[in-house]
Design an enzyme around this catalytic site. Structure first.
Site, PDB file in Angstrom:
ATOM      1  N   ILE A  82       0.938  -1.042   0.023  1.00 39.77           N
ATOM      2  CA  ILE A  82       0.171   0.042   0.134  1.00 39.77           C
ATOM      3  C   ILE A  82       0.863   1.116   0.114  1.00 39.77           C
ATOM      4  CG2 ILE A  82      -1.837   1.402   1.335  1.00 39.77           C
ATOM      5  CD1 ILE A  82      -2.766  -1.561   2.278  1.00 39.77           C
TER       6      ILE A  82
ATOM      7  N   HIS B 175       9.010   3.493   0.145  1.00 38.79           N
ATOM      8  CA  HIS B 175       9.847   2.503  -0.965  1.00 38.79           C
ATOM      9  C   HIS B 175       8.750   1.478  -1.511  1.00 38.79           C
ATOM     10  CE1 HIS B 175      10.180   0.551   3.049  1.00 38.79           C
ATOM     11  NE2 HIS B 175      10.302  -0.605   2.607  1.00 38.79           N
TER      12      HIS B 175
HETATM   13  N1  INI Z   1       5.732  -5.535   2.890  1.00 37.50           N
HETATM   14  C1  INI Z   1       4.258  -5.621   2.191  1.00 37.50           C
HETATM   15  O1  INI Z   1       3.765  -6.926   2.050  1.00 37.50           O
HETATM   16  N2  INI Z   1       3.496  -4.536   2.023  1.00 37.50           N
HETATM   17  C2  INI Z   1       3.711  -3.270   2.298  1.00 37.50           C
HETATM   18  O2  INI Z   1       2.935  -2.140   2.370  1.00 37.50           O
HETATM   19  C3  INI Z   1       5.044  -2.950   2.807  1.00 37.50           C
HETATM   20  N3  INI Z   1       5.485  -1.647   3.152  1.00 37.50           N
HETATM   21  O3  INI Z   1       4.764  -0.930   3.458  1.00 37.50           O
HETATM   22  O4  INI Z   1       6.643  -1.450   3.565  1.00 37.50           O
HETATM   23  C4  INI Z   1       6.001  -4.129   3.147  1.00 37.50           C
HETATM   24  N4  INI Z   1       7.206  -3.916   3.463  1.00 37.50           N
HETATM   25  C5  INI Z   1       8.122  -4.798   4.173  1.00 37.50           C
HETATM   26  C6  INI Z   1       8.712  -5.863   3.171  1.00 37.50           C
HETATM   27  O5  INI Z   1       8.081  -6.586   2.328  1.00 37.50           O
HETATM   28  C7  INI Z   1       9.846  -6.534   3.679  1.00 37.50           C
HETATM   29  O6  INI Z   1       9.311  -7.515   4.699  1.00 37.50           O
HETATM   30  C8  INI Z   1      10.701  -5.765   4.646  1.00 37.50           C
HETATM   31  O7  INI Z   1      11.617  -4.490   4.233  1.00 37.50           O
HETATM   32  C9  INI Z   1      11.997  -6.817   5.345  1.00 37.50           C
HETATM   33  O8  INI Z   1      12.706  -7.267   4.229  1.00 37.50           O
END
Ligand code: INI
Length: 156
Positions: A85, A91
């Site tokens: 989202i 990022h």
């Molecule tokens: N991961 C998601 O599945 N959805 C998101 O919206 C999101 N945001 O908002 O950052 C997200 N971030 C976590 C990312 O996928 C990793 O799990 C994290 O960076 C650790 O590696």
């Protein structure tokens, strides 16, 4: 059209084994996608005993887990379900882009079909709309697409 030789997949999940790779991130949305996918497969001849849900932290972790699941040889298909989202992350592009590229890479690399049910939305409202309200349920769509793909691959 009636004389055209056509190969197409039958929407029958009987006997097929599915892995659902689902994120914990945004689980209030993702759980609805999982429910939609399981419901679809159950209503198309599948058995809940043949469905395994594998939880991953976030969308970024989906490809590596899909890769191991695909290479295990235990599943006919994978359904990747998650939600990125934009409002919630600066990022957004990196996370959604890498998840999408990674999943595409895994399905081509292994030949195991992956239903792509990763929501990428501007805000929570849009995600809710695509998780079982006015814009349908992307988990259902991903399950239907991968079922058709498994069956068409079997027919080729
Ligand atoms: N991961 C998601 O599945 N959805 C998101 O919206 C999101 N945001 O908002 O950052 C997200 N971030 C976590 C990312 O996928 C990793 O799990 C994290 O960076 C650790 O590696």
């Amino acid at each position: 059209m009636s004389n055209l030789r056509t190969i197409e997949g039958q929407m029958n999940a009987q006997g097929l084994k599915f892995a659902i790779v689902a994120t914990r991130f945004n689980d209030f949305i993702v759980d609805r996608l999982v429910g939609g996918a399981v419901d679809y497969l159950s209503r198309h001849g599948g058995s809940v005993d043949d469905i395994t849900v594998i939880r991953v932290p976030g969308a970024f972790e989906m490809p590596v887990v899909c890769q191991k699941v695909a290479k295990s040889g235990k599943y006919d298909a994978i359904i990747a379900l998650g939600a990125v989202i934009r409002g919630a992350t600066p990022h957004f592009e990196y996370v959604s882009g890498e998840a999408t590229k990674g999943i595409a890479h895994v399905t081509l690399d292994t030949g195991v079909p992956i239903g792509f049910g990763l929501l990428t939305t501007d805000n929570i409202e849009q995600a809710v709309e695509r998780a079982g309200s006015k814009a349908g349920n992307k988990g259902v769509e991903a399950a239907a697409a991968v079922l058709e793909t498994v069956r068409v691959l079997q027919s080729l």
